[in-house]
Scaffold this active site. Sequence first.
Site, short mmCIF file in Angstrom:
data_model
loop_
_atom_site.label_atom_id
_atom_site.label_comp_id
_atom_site.label_asym_id
_atom_site.label_seq_id
_atom_site.Cartn_x
_atom_site.Cartn_y
_atom_site.Cartn_z
N ARG A 119 118.78 60.20 83.17
CA ARG A 119 118.31 58.85 83.49
C ARG A 119 118.18 57.99 82.23
O ARG A 119 117.24 57.23 82.08
CB ARG A 119 116.95 58.92 84.19
CG ARG A 119 117.01 59.65 85.52
CD ARG A 119 115.68 59.67 86.20
NE ARG A 119 114.70 60.27 85.29
CZ ARG A 119 113.42 60.42 85.56
NH1 ARG A 119 112.93 60.02 86.70
NH2 ARG A 119 112.61 60.99 84.69
N CYS A 120 119.14 58.07 81.37
CA CYS A 120 119.13 57.37 80.09
C CYS A 120 120.21 56.29 80.11
O CYS A 120 121.21 56.42 80.81
CB CYS A 120 119.40 58.38 78.97
SG CYS A 120 119.54 57.68 77.32
N GLY A 121 120.01 55.26 79.34
CA GLY A 121 121.03 54.23 79.22
C GLY A 121 122.34 54.76 78.65
O GLY A 121 123.39 54.14 78.83
#
Length: 175
Positions: free
Chosen positions: A49-51
């Site tokens: 769930r990271c950019g």
Amino acid sequence: MLGTPLAAHAADCAALFDTQVRKLHSKDNLDLCALTRNQPTLVINTASRCGYTGQFKGLESLHQRYKDEGLVIIGFPSDDFRQELDDEAETAKVCYINYGVTFPMAATSKVKGDGAHSVFKALAEGSEAPGWNFNKYLVSADGQSIRHFPASAKPLGGALEEAIKAALQTPISGQ
């Protein structure tokens, strides 16, 4: 085994890879020594769930492009920056289904601090600890050098890919 974490022992395995890790969402283990022996290896701490999660596509492209030349890529999902899913099955879905990852992925691991996995402790000693998700560590085939690339380093078309090309051309010490 020799005293430094980057030294190679008699089996031609870099000491930092002289370990086994559980595969992501599996009971099976990855023998990192056998997997990385005499191969340049790219280690990445990942998060679902990271950019930077979209970098999985570029990392998989790197894997497909250079695996036959000897590059090994290993991903280590981590929640150290609070961006990994709590359920390994969901993490595996992001990696394998959403992004088509075929390179080895370890089970969710700590990558910084006292509880960090031994691989990341050695990487931090040889370069620096990850400051965010998707830090990339290129370990030479002989285990004698570690190059750190930050999360912002793109997998393709930049300094990381150039370093990989150079590592693939570098003969192993003593051979």
